[in-house]
Design an enzyme around this catalytic site. Structure first.
Site, PDB file in Angstrom:
ATOM      1  N   LYS A  23      94.112  57.811   5.126  1.00 39.93           N
ATOM      2  CA  LYS A  23      94.945  56.605   5.151  1.00 39.93           C
ATOM      3  C   LYS A  23      96.444  56.913   5.125  1.00 39.93           C
ATOM      4  CE  LYS A  23      91.710  53.065   3.958  1.00 39.93           C
ATOM      5  NZ  LYS A  23      91.183  52.089   3.008  1.00 39.93           N
ATOM      6  N   ARG A  70      84.122  56.667   0.612  1.00 41.82           N
ATOM      7  CA  ARG A  70      83.945  56.368   2.044  1.00 41.82           C
ATOM      8  C   ARG A  70      84.883  57.286   2.811  1.00 41.82           C
ATOM      9  NH1 ARG A  70      86.664  53.330   5.648  1.00 41.82           N
ATOM     10  NH2 ARG A  70      85.473  52.208   7.244  1.00 41.82           N
TER      11      ARG A  70
HETATM   12  C1  7PJ Z   1      87.945  50.488   3.801  1.00 42.46           C
HETATM   13  C2  7PJ Z   1      86.832  49.823   4.311  1.00 42.46           C
HETATM   14  C3  7PJ Z   1      88.044  50.690   2.398  1.00 42.46           C
HETATM   15  C4  7PJ Z   1      85.910  49.591   2.217  1.00 42.46           C
HETATM   16  C5  7PJ Z   1      88.156  50.324   5.929  1.00 42.46           C
HETATM   17  C6  7PJ Z   1      90.243  52.789   7.250  1.00 42.46           C
HETATM   18  C7  7PJ Z   1      90.354  51.317   7.404  1.00 42.46           C
HETATM   19  N1  7PJ Z   1      85.815  49.390   3.542  1.00 42.46           N
HETATM   20  N2  7PJ Z   1      86.983  49.729   5.654  1.00 42.46           N
HETATM   21  N3  7PJ Z   1      86.992  50.228   1.656  1.00 42.46           N
HETATM   22  N4  7PJ Z   1      88.768  50.809   4.839  1.00 42.46           N
HETATM   23  N5  7PJ Z   1      84.932  49.162   1.417  1.00 42.46           N
HETATM   24  O1  7PJ Z   1      89.190  53.363   7.019  1.00 42.46           O
HETATM   25  O2  7PJ Z   1      91.336  53.418   7.389  1.00 42.46           O
HETATM   26  O3  7PJ Z   1      89.003  51.227   1.850  1.00 42.46           O
HETATM   27  S1  7PJ Z   1      88.784  50.434   7.562  1.00 42.46           S
END
Ligand code: 7PJ
Length: 256
Positions: free
Chosen positions: A203, A237
């Site tokens: 990020k 994640r």
């Molecule tokens: C997240 C997400 C996060 C959860 C994305 C990226 C943007 N879902 N989906 N938490 N970020 N739960 O991965 O840069 O931080 S999309």
């Protein structure tokens, strides 16, 4: 949790489209690297991104969810749309990962009826505008309060506590100081009593710290995932499953 983005493709040959095949190849690689879950996304939620319509999102993700669920892989689907949630659960998704915390009309009911788990994430604003001057007096307290309210709403709708996961939503309507504050105090989310998930992988927050472009944020991402794990995150994640797995293995060997 390994991230699988199903990106647009311009043609379909009548069988699996090109984006489905490449998403599946990537998914299998992440499983081989040790992912316990795969998070399938068909709509970008990056800052400034525009929504895609239901049909297009379904066309992107459903074949991937069906194939992976058919292989016995635990699949989560990253979506904010109740129609997509319903189809994803029918196709075998075990969890809905909603950056909008099931606030879309009908979302709570679809997940409750479908029997899936849900990740409730905090976001201030919407992806279109969320990085324009987000404001908090006490970011940790406010994010926590929001997640508590969404946990209550989910349980009132019939989604049992064992099926719920929370996420503070790094980068979703937060300035750098807010993201840092949330990571510093991540352990304060444990008293909400449900598993904590975090997404820090590659990020902008890590780009601001290191000065690196997204593709060169692997080391910072692993450090952030490990730090989050030490502060109570049960699910990380990530894009870089192997590197994160190795770091967590060292941690678990000492603390597990
Ligand atoms: C997240 C997400 C996060 C959860 C994305 C990226 C943007 N879902 N989906 N938490 N970020 N739960 O991965 O840069 O931080 S999309």
């Amino acid at each position: 949790m390994g991230i699988v983005n199903v990106t647009p493709d311009s043609f379909s040959d009548g069988g699996l489209c090109a984006s489905t095949e490449s998403a599946l190849r990537h998914a299998v690689r992440l499983i081989e690297q040790g992912a316990d879950w795969l998070d399938i996304g068909g709509e970008s939620t990056r800052p400034g991104s525009m929504p895609v319509d239901v049909e297009e999102e379904l066309r992107r993700i459903i074949p991937v969810v069906e194939a992976l669920a058919g292989m016995g892989v635990p699949v989560s689907v990253d979506t904010t749309k109740p129609e997509v949630m319903r189809a994803a659960i029918k196709a075998g998704a075990a969890m809905i990962n909603d950056v909008n915390a099931l606030r879309s009309p009908g979302a709570l009911e679809v997940v409750a009826a479908g029997g899936a788990a849900a990740c409730l994430m905090h976001m201030q604003g919407e992806p279109r505008n969320m990085q324009i001057n987000p404001q908090y007096d006490d970011v940790v307290a406010e994010v926590k309060e929001f997640l508590q309210q969404r946990l209550d709403a989910a349980q009132a709708a019939g989604i049992t506590r064992e099926r719920l996961v929370i996420d503070p939503g790094f980068g979703f309507g937060k300035m750098q100081e807010h993201n840092i504050e949330l990571l510093r105090h991540l352990d304060r989310f444990s008293d909400l009593g449900v598993p904590l998930m975090v997404g820090l992988s590659r990020k902008a927050m890590l780009g601001k710290i290191t000065g690196n472009e997204a593709a060169d944020r692997v080391h910072a991402s692993v450090a952030a995932a490990l730090l989050a794990a030490t502060k109570g995150a049960g699910i990380v994640r990530v894009h870089d499953v192997k590197a994160t797995r190795d770091a967590l293995a060292v941690y678990n060997a000492v603390n597990g």
